[in-house]
Design an enzyme around this catalytic site. Structure first.
Site, short mmCIF file in Angstrom:
data_model
loop_
_atom_site.label_atom_id
_atom_site.label_comp_id
_atom_site.label_asym_id
_atom_site.label_seq_id
_atom_site.Cartn_x
_atom_site.Cartn_y
_atom_site.Cartn_z
N GLY A 129 0.79 -1.23 0.00
CA GLY A 129 0.00 0.00 0.00
C GLY A 129 0.82 1.28 0.00
N LYS B 81 -7.45 -13.66 -11.69
CA LYS B 81 -8.57 -12.71 -11.89
C LYS B 81 -9.57 -12.87 -10.77
CE LYS B 81 -11.17 -15.88 -14.83
NZ LYS B 81 -11.91 -16.11 -16.05
N HIS C 216 2.78 0.73 -13.20
CA HIS C 216 3.56 -0.48 -13.50
C HIS C 216 5.04 -0.16 -13.37
CE1 HIS C 216 4.33 -4.39 -15.29
NE2 HIS C 216 5.31 -3.80 -15.94
N MET D 278 -2.96 -7.07 -7.98
CA MET D 278 -2.25 -8.11 -8.71
C MET D 278 -3.19 -9.07 -9.47
SD MET D 278 0.59 -6.82 -8.22
CE MET D 278 1.78 -7.94 -8.96
N ARG D 279 -4.36 -8.59 -9.84
CA ARG D 279 -5.26 -9.41 -10.65
C ARG D 279 -5.65 -8.67 -11.92
NH1 ARG D 279 -7.49 -13.84 -7.68
NH2 ARG D 279 -6.59 -13.73 -5.59
C1 GAR Z 1 4.34 -1.28 -7.12
O1 GAR Z 1 5.72 -1.26 -7.31
C2 GAR Z 1 3.62 -1.39 -8.44
O2 GAR Z 1 4.29 -0.78 -9.48
C3 GAR Z 1 3.54 -2.87 -8.63
O3 GAR Z 1 3.28 -3.38 -7.36
C4 GAR Z 1 3.89 -2.54 -6.39
C5 GAR Z 1 2.89 -2.26 -5.29
O4 GAR Z 1 3.47 -1.63 -4.20
N1 GAR Z 1 2.50 -3.20 -9.55
C6 GAR Z 1 2.59 -4.14 -10.48
O5 GAR Z 1 3.57 -4.85 -10.63
C7 GAR Z 1 1.36 -4.29 -11.35
N2 GAR Z 1 1.61 -5.15 -12.47
P1 GAR Z 1 2.61 -0.92 -3.06
O6 GAR Z 1 1.57 -1.94 -2.58
O7 GAR Z 1 3.60 -0.62 -1.99
O8 GAR Z 1 1.98 0.30 -3.66
#
Ligand code: GAR
Length: 194
Positions: free
Chosen positions: A14, A67, A113, A94-95
């Protein structure tokens, strides 16, 4: 001026949600986070939402790994509509977003991303960039459509890959850039859409 009503979806720590909340708190972003929804019951993002006194909802994603079930996605839409959300912000969700949710918020779902898309879509993009021997990677904010990590790009920030970087050190550096880029991109969306 009207505040942009935002609904956040996340599965993890988060930190991007918190960066957006902080940016609103500091008056840099004219928005209101109405709800944080997670597919992971004890996720950091839901705990942080409680700390910020923002509505926090766990939605059981159902039996699939990549999903949400049709029922779960319908529940997510119901919550977002209850809150009158203008923009859905994926922050470490992540879905894959299904057709129902895409239809409910056309051109109103953003994702962040951890690479310079179109390079390195998919999981652990920072690791992919490191293993490919790149010297620069970064992060991208883009609209979400039916192609995973493929929607129209709103903003990007470059991040150097340094000698001796590990996947973890690189991801940390990318996240610092994400925390600056995401609030700015949301502010840009607001100026274009409200
Ligand atoms: C972030 O680095 C975001 O870019 C990645 O998950 C992390 C979440 O961190 N998202 C992906 O890889 C989406 N394909 P957070 O929960 O600390 O914000």
């Amino acid at each position: 001026m009207d505040k942009l009503k935002v609904g956040i979806l996340g599965s993890g720590r988060g930190s991007n949600f918190e960066a957006i909340a902080q940016s609103i708190d500091e008056g840099a972003l004219n928005a209101d986070i109405r709800v944080v929804i997670s597919d992971v019951e004890n996720s950091g993002i839901l705990q942080l939402a409680h700390k910020w006194e923002i509505r926090a909802e766990f939605v059981n994603p159902g039996q699939f790994r990549t999903k949400m079930s049709v029922e779960a996605e319908a529940r997510v839409i119901e919550i977002l509509k209850e809150e009158g959300v203008d923009l859905v912000v994926l922050a470490g969700f992540m879905r894959i977003v299904g057709a129902q949710l895409l239809r409910a918020f056309p051109d109103r779902i953003l994702n962040i991303h951890p690479s310079l898309l179109p390079k390195f879509p998919g999981l652990e993009a920072w690791r992919q960039a490191l293993e490919a021997g790149e010297t620069v990677t970064g992060c991208t904010v883009h609209y979400v459509d039916a192609i995973v990590d493929g929607g129209r790009i709103i903003a990007q920030e470059k991040v150097p890959i340094l000698p001796g970087d590990t996947p973890e050190s690189l991801h940390q550096r990318i996240q610092k850039a994400e925390h600056i880029l995401y609030p700015k991109a949301i502010s840009y969306f607001r100026s274009e859409n409200l």
